[in-house]
Design a protein around this motif. Structure first.
Motif, PDB file in Angstrom:
ATOM      1  N   ALA B 104       0.826  -1.207   0.000  1.00  0.00           N
ATOM      2  CA  ALA B 104       0.000   0.000   0.000  1.00  0.00           C
ATOM      3  C   ALA B 104       0.865   1.264   0.000  1.00  0.00           C
ATOM      4  N   LEU B 105       0.373   2.272  -0.701  1.00  0.00           N
ATOM      5  CA  LEU B 105       1.034   3.572  -0.701  1.00  0.00           C
ATOM      6  C   LEU B 105       0.508   4.373   0.484  1.00  0.00           C
ATOM      7  N   ASN B 106       1.409   4.998   1.214  1.00  0.00           N
ATOM      8  CA  ASN B 106       0.968   5.807   2.351  1.00  0.00           C
ATOM      9  C   ASN B 106       1.155   7.271   2.040  1.00  0.00           C
ATOM     10  N   ILE B 107       0.115   8.044   2.223  1.00  0.00           N
ATOM     11  CA  ILE B 107       0.304   9.478   2.091  1.00  0.00           C
ATOM     12  C   ILE B 107      -0.338  10.181   3.277  1.00  0.00           C
ATOM     13  N   THR B 108       0.069  11.400   3.481  1.00  0.00           N
ATOM     14  CA  THR B 108      -0.483  12.212   4.554  1.00  0.00           C
ATOM     15  C   THR B 108      -1.087  13.458   3.939  1.00  0.00           C
ATOM     16  N   VAL B 109      -2.313  13.749   4.309  1.00  0.00           N
ATOM     17  CA  VAL B 109      -2.964  14.951   3.794  1.00  0.00           C
ATOM     18  C   VAL B 109      -3.256  15.857   4.981  1.00  0.00           C
ATOM     19  N   VAL B 110      -2.797  17.087   4.908  1.00  0.00           N
ATOM     20  CA  VAL B 110      -3.023  18.034   5.991  1.00  0.00           C
ATOM     21  C   VAL B 110      -3.934  19.142   5.488  1.00  0.00           C
ATOM     22  N   GLY B 111      -5.082  19.291   6.135  1.00  0.00           N
ATOM     23  CA  GLY B 111      -5.984  20.375   5.767  1.00  0.00           C
ATOM     24  C   GLY B 111      -5.473  21.693   6.315  1.00  0.00           C
ATOM     25  N   HIS B 112      -5.476  22.727   5.465  1.00  0.00           N
ATOM     26  CA  HIS B 112      -5.146  24.076   5.918  1.00  0.00           C
ATOM     27  C   HIS B 112      -6.300  24.956   5.490  1.00  0.00           C
ATOM     28  N   GLN B 113      -6.468  26.090   6.165  1.00  0.00           N
ATOM     29  CA  GLN B 113      -7.471  27.027   5.678  1.00  0.00           C
ATOM     30  C   GLN B 113      -6.977  27.518   4.346  1.00  0.00           C
ATOM     31  N   PHE B 114      -7.346  27.264   3.414  1.00  0.00           N
ATOM     32  CA  PHE B 114      -8.208  26.699   2.420  1.00  0.00           C
ATOM     33  C   PHE B 114      -7.433  25.956   1.361  1.00  0.00           C
ATOM     34  N   TRP B 115      -6.513  25.103   1.773  1.00  0.00           N
ATOM     35  CA  TRP B 115      -5.807  24.282   0.791  1.00  0.00           C
ATOM     36  C   TRP B 115      -5.323  23.007   1.445  1.00  0.00           C
ATOM     37  N   TRP B 116      -4.882  22.072   0.624  1.00  0.00           N
ATOM     38  CA  TRP B 116      -4.459  20.765   1.128  1.00  0.00           C
ATOM     39  C   TRP B 116      -2.966  20.590   0.954  1.00  0.00           C
ATOM     40  N   GLU B 117      -2.287  20.233   2.024  1.00  0.00           N
ATOM     41  CA  GLU B 117      -0.881  19.891   1.936  1.00  0.00           C
ATOM     42  C   GLU B 117      -0.800  18.378   1.789  1.00  0.00           C
ATOM     43  N   ILE B 118       0.018  17.922   0.829  1.00  0.00           N
ATOM     44  CA  ILE B 118       0.071  16.481   0.550  1.00  0.00           C
ATOM     45  C   ILE B 118       1.491  15.990   0.661  1.00  0.00           C
ATOM     46  N   ARG B 119       1.683  14.987   1.507  1.00  0.00           N
ATOM     47  CA  ARG B 119       3.030  14.471   1.727  1.00  0.00           C
ATOM     48  C   ARG B 119       3.068  12.982   1.423  1.00  0.00           C
ATOM     49  N   TYR B 120       4.168  12.576   0.829  1.00  0.00           N
ATOM     50  CA  TYR B 120       4.406  11.151   0.596  1.00  0.00           C
ATOM     51  C   TYR B 120       5.608  10.783   1.445  1.00  0.00           C
TER      52      TYR B 120
END
Ligand code: HEA
Ligand code: HEA
Ligand code: CUA
Ligand SMILES: [Cu+2]
Lengths: 564, 319, 193
Positions: B104-120
């Protein structure tokens, strides 16, 4: 029905009582402000709530215009956020609760043969607290940041999820208005709830045992008991919020270890029972009107009472169905799925009993009945969409989408507002002595029905197509435009219907037909006194022998008490 | 690649969304059945028992109830509820406790006022608003597990065709997963009200073929392109507050408040899907972010027209 | 006409009692939320001080508060039997005990704030502690004010034995305040320390 044959108090009274109080306008106004009479307070509540219905309806219209087309610029994002927050908050706290408590104020003492509520002065105090809370909330449009900005109404949604409401994310006073106004009106609600419980418990006339109480009164007793444990958690949570905002507390401060999820739990521990606080009085209204206009006793009275108490009870344990997406574990989620669905069983019992009351009757399609029948079928649909939402995995898709908005307007408008209108058509003659126009009433009903279905049937579809709520605009390529446009048209049809209703009230007050004491040939005690009732209600304390005292009088050959 | 123009939860393209769709149809069928029966009874009652023109004014027979009937219409709903509950519960556990393959691929998504930060985390990639994942096939199952966090308030991660939504809550870690079976671009958006620009907190998931995905990973892992031709723009960026809020890997810009711009030019959209990423929009965005997204947390930097051209040109080279 | 109801005697609970019971139910819900918050945030503070470092068992004031439940019962008995002097005595004693309790809280808070540096904004423990104990203390204050009003009437001789019922209703509130302290004491000082 000749009143004079009714040996129940009030029949002896012949002076139309308002005549006695002629005076200058100021004296008249003063009379209303200082009144402690439950009937006048009832009317004040209802008028107050109808005013805010227009205000919140106007806000809804603005929302609908903004959403009618993709990328529309009718209002700014900031204003849009204020509009839906104020619309929701107003409809729930300043329309729904006051109007239903207003009916209770007017009707409950009359139905149980009492001369007033248990605590008339507390009653007046509670009303003015509610009114003050409402005005304070709306002052935020003017006040807010002070008069520098163009005013700041709350803009965080009616459930005000933390930490968006904390100082760090909501500067200015918008949240303070929201919290303080609702704490104050909450005290008013608490006072009224206590009053209604005390009244139904302690003020019933001779012979009015609990199992003879009219269903409307029963439902108000259940609602008031439910309110006691419903409104206080909201007050508690709002106090915590204010502690965070003003004393630097950390209840919902996620930077300092506070929890956003705890606010959600606290809010919905209030919020879910709250929707039943609105629904149950509406059930009570239907339980009065459907029998009278079917000309039959309510089917399964004991089952109706048990189901109401059951709904009240179970509704205390279902709140987390608003939180299926916060990442609860499997067993917790499953528990709330089950408890939520269980509410469908007592509610089903009620729906079936109303339908069974119709069967074998002679249904009279007067305006109150039309609205009740609309309620019946619409509430069925609304309840079933509720069951769909309760299927948690599906709710992971539907949550916070327009499907939910459709569900709850189906209940709140299709169920509760329809019954509020029914109640006004039904009891207006009692409160004013004048009939509302049936012709205008039918126009009102059919237009409102049409508008309602245009708006809210359609609304389910964009929800399934992935349209979230609380968005001030959307892209054209999503394919939501058509549906939103139809919804907006429907909202305007509803608005026309509401205007007809307002016109009907005004014109009927001026030159409506005289109602007489008992225009619907009904069976509960309020119809035994003149319309409008004298300030002391009953000249002689009434005595009842059955659930339908007036039926017994009208049909001495076949009185109900023989069967109970 | 086909861009799906809708976000129809009834045309699923990924694993949990498929199963949820199945449950939805089942629930619709049952509630639809209840509706037909009960509504029919209501219509029958209202039409059959209406008061006729020739009514004699007498009262109909009074019936007070029946215990047998009450029991019947209590028991039948109980059975229906049990069925619906068990079906829902089965799916809840199936989705929540799904076995997690090593691949499985693991990613992390962090919500910010008003955009998404995406980390692998495994791949060392940081990007924003546009998630790339490999397609999953029978032969090579490739689910993606998404850890959800929030930097400020509550957001909710929702791509209807791939899975139901899960909230991104500050100080509270959530997880969800998808296993897309068709390549394409899937739209979604934040679905928990989070402030002024909640409406424009959009989100895209690119479901790539394994080869495309690998190429994308390679490219994202590179440090930022250094093109001497746009050195002026680079200067502007580094000498303004831009660098305090944005990171460009390999440069002195290490801000974390806004999206990582190392490969901003490789993204199709700007500002969380608000507008397409082209030089004109980019320039307009930098000049006045409020133009596309009123209430956005990036301030207008009051750059001169020339500076704007330069910085736009610079960012446009960051593939 | 035949009226089956007329033969039976018709008695209903008093409205004062009904209202007081309702109020207490509502207040219970209010306190429950604060207690739940306290329990939920127990041990979740990210910085000190922790309860175990600063809280001491408030034995004396607790005994005072709980014994005031006893004295108020004695006062109720007295007014029922028309012994107004005895009533005033026990009523005054109740007020005294309540006041001692409040004084105890004040001293505790003084120590916490000035000696231990724990305020409502220090950490989650501070926030939940002052809110819960403060909410209870505010109810003690309201209770004391009502008790004082009655005391005033009894000293001026306006209070009559016929008011026994109202006194009982008011005493119910005081019992509730005491009962809440049982929960608060357990949660804050026994479990949470
Ligand atoms: C008066 C208001 C009212 C009423 C009565 C209801 C009644 C119900 N509601 Fe609704 N609801 C709201 C007002 C109301 N709701 C509001 C305002 C929200 C949104 C709040 C917000 O987010 O802003 C909401 C949201 C809401 C959610 C959360 C959605 C989400 O945000 O994700 C859910 C989920 O379970 C739900 C379920 C139900 C259920 C199961 C019932 C049941 O009580 C319905 C029971 C009735 C029936 C089932 C029909 C009749 C029964 C039969 C004919 C018997 C046979 C039936 C069966 C065996 C199933 N509601
Ligand atoms: C009892 C409750 C109630 C009622 C009756 C209504 C009635 C209506 N509601 Fe509302 N609604 C809520 C409770 C209610 N609503 C709640 C709780 C929310 C959630 C808020 C939140 O998320 O925070 C909500 C949210 C909500 C939304 C979602 C906003 C969003 O998420 O972005 C929408 C959108 O269409 C909407 C529309 C409507 C419409 C068209 C009506 C119509 O039925 C209204 C019909 C009435 C009128 C049209 C009035 C007519 C007025 C006139 C004719 C003006 C005359 C005036 C003067 C002379 C002064 N409502
Ligand atoms: Cu993020 Cu809404
Ligand atoms: Cu609910």
């Amino acid at each position: 029905m000749a009143d004079q044959t009714l040996p129940i108090g009030g029949a002896l009274d012949v002076t139309p009582h308002d005549e006695a109080q002629k005076g200058t306008f100021l004296e008249w106004l003063h009379g209303w402000v200082i009144t402690v009479d439950h009937k006048r307070l009832g009317i004040l509540y209802v008028t107050f709530a109808l005013f805010f219905l227009l205000v919140a309806g106007l806000e809804a219209l603005a929302i609908r215009v903004q959403l009618a087309m993709p990328n529309n610029h009718f209002v700014s994002p900031e204003l849009y956020n204020r509009l839906f927050t104020m619309h929701g908050t107003t409809m729930i706290f300043l329309v729904g609760m006051p109007i239903l408590f207003g009916f209770a104020n007017y009707i409950v003492p009359l139905q149980i043969g009492a001369r007033d509520m248990a605590f008339p002065r507390l009653n007046a105090f509670s009303f003015w607290l509610t009114a003050f809370g409402g005005l304070l909330l709306y002052w935020s449009f003017v006040g807010g940041f002070g008069l520098f900005g163009a005013g700041t109404a709350p803009d965080v949604g009616w459930f005000a999820y933390a930490p968006l409401t904390e100082r760090a994310f909501s500067i200015g006073h918008a949240m303070d208005y929201w919290a303080v106004a609702l704490i104050i009106s909450g005290w008013g609600t608490l006072g009224t709830a206590i009053n209604i419980v005390a009244t139904t418990v302690s003020m019933r006339c001779k012979g009015m045992t609990l199992m003879r109480m009219p269903l409307f009164t029963w439902l108000m007793l259940v609602v008031s008991a439910l309110t006691l444990v419903t409104i206080t958690p909201l007050t508690a949570a709002q106090i915590m919020l204010m502690i965070d905002r003003y004393l630097g507390g950390h209840f919902f401060d996620t930077q300092a270890g506070g929890s956003a999820v705890v606010w959600m739990h606290f809010f919905w521990i209030f919020g879910h029972p709250e929707v039943y606080v609105l629904a149950l009085p509406a059930f009570g209204i239907a339980s009065e009107i459907i029998p009278v206009f079917s000309r039959k006793a309510i089917f399964g009275y004991p089952a109706m009472v048990a189901a109401s108490a059951g709904i009240g009870f179970v509704s205390l344990g279902v709140w987390a169905h608003h939180m299926f997406t916060v990442g609860m574990n499997g067993p917790t989620t499953a528990f709330f799925v089950l408890s939520t669905m269980l509410v469908g069983i007592p509610t089903g019992i009620k729906i079936f009993n109303w339908t069974a009351t119709l069967i074998g009757g002679k249904i009279w399609f007067a305006t109150p009945m039309l609205f009740c029948l609309g309620f019946l079928i619409q509430f069925l649909i609304a309840g079933l969409t509720g069951i769909m939402l309760a299927c948690a995995p599906w709710d992971w898709q539907l949550h916070n989408s327009y499907f939910v908005v459709a569900h709850f307007h189906y209940v709140l408008v299709g169920g509760i507002v329809f019954n509020i209108f029914a109640a006004i058509y039904y009891w207006f003659p009692k409160a004013t002595g004048k009939m509302l126009s049936e012709t205008l009433g039918k126009w009102h009903f059919w237009l409102f029905l049409l508008g309602f279905h245009l708006t809210f049937d359609t609304m389910h579809i964009p929800g399934i197509l992935g349209m979230p709520r609380h968005i001030y605009t959307y892209e054209a390529d999503r394919g939501w435009g058509v549906y939103n446009f139809i919804e907006t048209i429907g909202a305007f049809v509803q608005a026309i219907a509401v205007l007809i209703f307002v016109y009907n009230i005004v014109i009927s007050l001026m030159k409506g037909q005289d109602a007489g004491s008992d225009p619907w040939d009904a069976w509960t005690l309020e119809w035994a006194v003149p319309s409008p009732p004298p300030s002391y209600n009953f000249v002689v304390d009434p005595v009842v022998n059955s659930r339908r005292p007036l039926w017994d009088l009208k049909h001495p050959e076949d009185p109900d008490w023989k069967y109970e | 690649q086909t861009i799906t123009t809708n976000t129809d939860s009834f045309s699923p393209a990924s694993k949990p969304a498929h199963e949820i769709f199945g449950l939805a149809i089942f629930a619709l069928a049952i509630t639809g059945g209840i509706f037909v029966v009960v509504a029919a009874a209501m219509f029958y009652a209202v039409i059959r028992y209406r008061r006729r023109k020739d009514d004699d004014g007498s009262e109909p027979p009074q019936i007070f109830g029946s215990v047998q009937i009450e029991i019947a219409w209590t028991v039948i709903p109980i059975i229906i509820v049990v069925v619906l509950f068990l079906t829902s519960a089965r799916l809840i556990f199936a989705i929540k406790d799904a076995p997690r393959p090593k691949s499985a691929l693991n990613i992390t998504v962090v919500g910010h006022q008003f955009w998404w930060e995406i980390r692998y985390p495994g791949l060392g990639i940081i990007t924003a608003n546009e998630i790339h994942v490999p397609v999953s096939t029978k032969a090579d199952p490739q689910p993606t597990y998404i850890k959800l966090l929030s930097a400020d308030v509550v957001h909710s991660f929702w791509v209807p065709q791939l899975a139901g939504k899960t909230d991104a809550i500050p100080n509270h870690v959530n997880e969800t997963w998808i296993e897309p079976t068709h390549t394409g671009i899937y739209k979604g958006q934040c679905s928990q009200f989070c402030g002024a620009e909640h409406a424009k907190m959009l989100l895209r998931v690119y479901v790539d073929t394994p080869a495309q995905f690998e190429a994308w990973v390679k490219q994202q892992q590179q440090p930022a392109v250094e093109d001497p031709a746009v050195a002026a723009g680079r200067e502007v960026f580094m000498h303004n507050a831009c660098m305090n809020c944005h990171e460009i890997r390999g440069t002195e810009a290490t801000g974390r408040f806004g999206p990582d711009l190392t490969h901003v030019a490789s993204r199709d959209t700007l500002a969380s899907g608000s507008v397409m990423n082209n030089p004109a929009n980019l320039r307009q965005w930098i000049e006045n972010p409020d133009y596309f997204k009123p209430g956005v947390l990036m301030p207008a930097m009051h750059l001169s027209s020339q500076q704007l051209d330069q910085v736009t040109a610079y960012l446009d080279t960051l593939h | 006409m035949h009226n089956p109801a007329e033969e039976k005697e018709w008695r209903l609970p008093s409205r004062g009692l009904a209202a007081m019971v309702s109020l207490i139910i509502g207040e219970t819900a209010l306190f429950s939320i604060f207690v739940v918050a306290y329990v939920f945030y127990m041990g979740k503070s990210i910085s000190g001080p922790q309860p175990s470092q600063v809280l001491e068992l408030p034995i004396f004031m607790t005994i005072c508060l709980w014994s005031s439940s006893l004295t108020i019962v004695l006062a109720e008995r007295a007014i029922e039997h028309g012994k107004m002097k005895v009533f005033s005595l026990f009523w005054g004693l109740t007020i005294l005990l309540g006041a001692i309790f409040l004084g105890g809280t004040a001293m505790e808070w003084h120590k916490l704030i000035y000696h231990d540096g724990l305020t409502i904004s220090t950490n989650l423990f501070g926030t939940t502690f002052y809110s819960l104990v403060g909410l209870h203390a505010s109810h003690v204050i309201v209770g004391l004010i009502m008790l004082l009003i009655v005391f005033f009437f009894s000293l001026t001789g306006r209070l009559q034995p016929k008011h026994a019922y109202q006194i009982k209703t008011l005493a119910l509130y005081w019992h509730f305040v005491d009962a809440v302290w049982v929960v608060v004491f357990t949660v804050v000082y026994l479990v949470g320390r």
